[in-house]
Structures are given as structure tokens and as C-alpha cells.
Scaffold this motif. Structure first.
Motif, PDB file in Angstrom:
ATOM      1  N   LEU A   1       5.942  13.183   4.687  1.00  0.00           N
ATOM      2  CA  LEU A   1       7.243  13.845   4.656  1.00  0.00           C
ATOM      3  C   LEU A   1       7.468  14.542   3.315  1.00  0.00           C
ATOM      4  O   LEU A   1       7.957  15.676   3.268  1.00  0.00           O
ATOM      5  CB  LEU A   1       8.359  12.833   4.922  1.00  0.00           C
ATOM      6  N   GLN A   2       7.085  13.907   2.228  1.00  0.00           N
ATOM      7  CA  GLN A   2       7.255  14.514   0.919  1.00  0.00           C
ATOM      8  C   GLN A   2       6.351  15.724   0.735  1.00  0.00           C
ATOM      9  O   GLN A   2       6.766  16.729   0.149  1.00  0.00           O
ATOM     10  CB  GLN A   2       7.018  13.480  -0.173  1.00  0.00           C
TER      11      GLN A   2
ATOM     12  N   ALA B   1      10.046  11.591  -6.891  1.00  0.00           N
ATOM     13  CA  ALA B   1       9.535  10.445  -7.649  1.00  0.00           C
ATOM     14  C   ALA B   1      10.547   9.300  -7.632  1.00  0.00           C
ATOM     15  O   ALA B   1      10.173   8.137  -7.491  1.00  0.00           O
ATOM     16  CB  ALA B   1       9.220  10.861  -9.085  1.00  0.00           C
ATOM     17  N   TRP B   2      11.848   9.636  -7.753  1.00  0.00           N
ATOM     18  CA  TRP B   2      12.881   8.603  -7.699  1.00  0.00           C
ATOM     19  C   TRP B   2      12.875   7.910  -6.343  1.00  0.00           C
ATOM     20  O   TRP B   2      13.065   6.704  -6.249  1.00  0.00           O
ATOM     21  CB  TRP B   2      14.241   9.242  -7.969  1.00  0.00           C
ATOM     22  N   TRP B   3      12.646   8.684  -5.283  1.00  0.00           N
ATOM     23  CA  TRP B   3      12.589   8.131  -3.930  1.00  0.00           C
ATOM     24  C   TRP B   3      11.462   7.109  -3.827  1.00  0.00           C
ATOM     25  O   TRP B   3      11.605   6.062  -3.186  1.00  0.00           O
ATOM     26  CB  TRP B   3      12.378   9.274  -2.953  1.00  0.00           C
ATOM     27  N   ASN B   4      10.327   7.372  -4.457  1.00  0.00           N
ATOM     28  CA  ASN B   4       9.196   6.451  -4.403  1.00  0.00           C
ATOM     29  C   ASN B   4       9.338   5.284  -5.365  1.00  0.00           C
ATOM     30  O   ASN B   4       8.996   4.153  -5.030  1.00  0.00           O
ATOM     31  CB  ASN B   4       7.895   7.194  -4.720  1.00  0.00           C
TER      32      ASN B   4
ATOM     33  N   ILE C   1       7.520  19.565  -0.043  1.00  0.00           N
ATOM     34  CA  ILE C   1       6.926  20.394  -1.097  1.00  0.00           C
ATOM     35  C   ILE C   1       6.409  21.707  -0.521  1.00  0.00           C
ATOM     36  O   ILE C   1       6.596  22.778  -1.112  1.00  0.00           O
ATOM     37  CB  ILE C   1       5.813  19.615  -1.825  1.00  0.00           C
ATOM     38  N   LEU C   2       5.763  21.661   0.643  1.00  0.00           N
ATOM     39  CA  LEU C   2       5.262  22.886   1.271  1.00  0.00           C
ATOM     40  C   LEU C   2       6.401  23.817   1.672  1.00  0.00           C
ATOM     41  O   LEU C   2       6.289  25.044   1.530  1.00  0.00           O
ATOM     42  CB  LEU C   2       4.396  22.544   2.480  1.00  0.00           C
TER      43      LEU C   2
ATOM     44  N   THR D   1       0.838  -1.192   0.000  1.00  0.00           N
ATOM     45  CA  THR D   1       0.000   0.000   0.000  1.00  0.00           C
ATOM     46  C   THR D   1       0.873   1.242   0.000  1.00  0.00           C
ATOM     47  O   THR D   1       2.098   1.170  -0.055  1.00  0.00           O
ATOM     48  CB  THR D   1      -0.915   0.008   1.239  1.00  0.00           C
ATOM     49  N   ILE D   2       0.208   2.356   0.105  1.00  0.00           N
ATOM     50  CA  ILE D   2       0.909   3.632   0.134  1.00  0.00           C
ATOM     51  C   ILE D   2       1.576   3.808   1.500  1.00  0.00           C
ATOM     52  O   ILE D   2       0.968   3.561   2.535  1.00  0.00           O
ATOM     53  CB  ILE D   2      -0.078   4.783  -0.126  1.00  0.00           C
ATOM     54  N   ASN D   3       2.816   4.257   1.497  1.00  0.00           N
ATOM     55  CA  ASN D   3       3.533   4.552   2.725  1.00  0.00           C
ATOM     56  C   ASN D   3       3.160   5.970   3.149  1.00  0.00           C
ATOM     57  O   ASN D   3       3.648   6.951   2.588  1.00  0.00           O
ATOM     58  CB  ASN D   3       5.037   4.422   2.489  1.00  0.00           C
ATOM     59  N   TYR D   4       2.269   6.080   4.139  1.00  0.00           N
ATOM     60  CA  TYR D   4       1.733   7.386   4.521  1.00  0.00           C
ATOM     61  C   TYR D   4       2.758   8.274   5.202  1.00  0.00           C
ATOM     62  O   TYR D   4       2.710   9.490   5.046  1.00  0.00           O
ATOM     63  CB  TYR D   4       0.493   7.206   5.406  1.00  0.00           C
ATOM     64  N   GLN D   5       3.689   7.711   5.926  1.00  0.00           N
ATOM     65  CA  GLN D   5       4.719   8.527   6.563  1.00  0.00           C
ATOM     66  C   GLN D   5       5.627   9.162   5.518  1.00  0.00           C
ATOM     67  O   GLN D   5       5.964  10.348   5.614  1.00  0.00           O
ATOM     68  CB  GLN D   5       5.543   7.686   7.541  1.00  0.00           C
ATOM     69  N   ARG D   6       6.024   8.403   4.536  1.00  0.00           N
ATOM     70  CA  ARG D   6       6.861   8.932   3.462  1.00  0.00           C
ATOM     71  C   ARG D   6       6.097  10.002   2.681  1.00  0.00           C
ATOM     72  O   ARG D   6       6.650  11.049   2.344  1.00  0.00           O
ATOM     73  CB  ARG D   6       7.293   7.816   2.528  1.00  0.00           C
ATOM     74  N   THR D   7       4.827   9.740   2.376  1.00  0.00           N
ATOM     75  CA  THR D   7       4.012  10.709   1.648  1.00  0.00           C
ATOM     76  C   THR D   7       3.856  11.998   2.434  1.00  0.00           C
ATOM     77  O   THR D   7       3.966  13.091   1.869  1.00  0.00           O
ATOM     78  CB  THR D   7       2.637  10.105   1.325  1.00  0.00           C
TER      79      THR D   7
END
Length: 117
Positions: free
Chosen positions: A10-11, A50-53, A15-16, A2-8
Motif C-alpha cells: 500500500l505504501q 515512516a511514522w505509520w511504520n 509513493i507511485l 516480520t515485515i507487513n507486506y500488505q502495508r508495504t
């Protein structure tokens, strides 16, 4: 997978912070605008995220599309203007790169669902 919510999260925070720095720099440097510079930084930031993901294997596909689009932009400029000038090439190249990087980043959020090779 699934989606890694902690990484998302942080990303999104990265961006902010980038948007905040861009806003503050535009407020302090009133007369000095460098839009190509900010498009380039935006593209680089989103390519790195994107490379990180994606990881090393899957990140080659967006980069290949990026290179093909760069060559297409060169051909369009050669056909339209009958010459190739970097001054005319870089602004559309970095704008297109930033949009492609943002799309790649959006798709990379679901990279956990890609098969392992």
C-alpha cells in the motif's frame, strides 16, 4: 515479527501515485518550476509513511536527528555567509529533509523487528 507486506505494498502504491502526480504536474506546468515545493511534499509524504511504520515511540528518533541536522545547516550557513537568510536556507533544508525521510522510511520497513517499550 516480520515485515507487513500488505502495508508495504500500500505504501509503495502511495509513493507511485505521488510520483505520477508529480510527473503530470510537471508536464502541464511547463514554465513554472517549484523544486522546493516538491522536495517539501516528498519529505512530508515519507515522514508520514515512516511514522505509520514506526509508531509514536520510535518515530521520535528520526525527528530528533532531523532537528539536529536543521540546526547544523543553520550554523553552516552562519559560518559560511556570516548571515542567515531563509531564501538560502529552505532549498537545502527541504532536500536534506527529503533524503532523511526517505532513509527513515526505508529503515521503518523493518520496524516490526524493534522491541516494544
Amino acid at each position: 515479527m516480520t515485515i507487513n507486506y500488505q502495508r508495504t505494498l500500500l505504501q509503495v502504491l502511495i509513493i507511485l501515485i505521488f510520483i505520477g502526480v508529480k510527473y503530470l504536474s510537471s508536464r502541464f506546468a511547463q514554465g513554472k518550476k517549484h523544486p522546493t515545493f516538491w522536495w517539501a511534499l516528498t519529505a512530508i509524504l515519507f515522514w508520514l509513511l515512516a511514522w505509520w511504520n514506526f509508531g509514536l515511540y520510535w518515530s521520535a528518533y528520526p525527528v530528533a536527528v532531523w532537528m539536529v541536522l536543521a540546526l547544523v545547516l543553520i550554523v553552516i550557513q552562519l559560518v559560511h555567509n556570516h548571515e542567515f537568510l531563509y531564501r538560502r536556507y529552505w532549498p537545502p533544508f527541504w532536500r536534506g529533509s527529503a533524503w532523511l525521510a526517505i532513509i527513515s522510511f526505508g529503515l521503518s520497513l523493518f520496524a516490526g523487528m524493534l522491541p516494544l517499550v
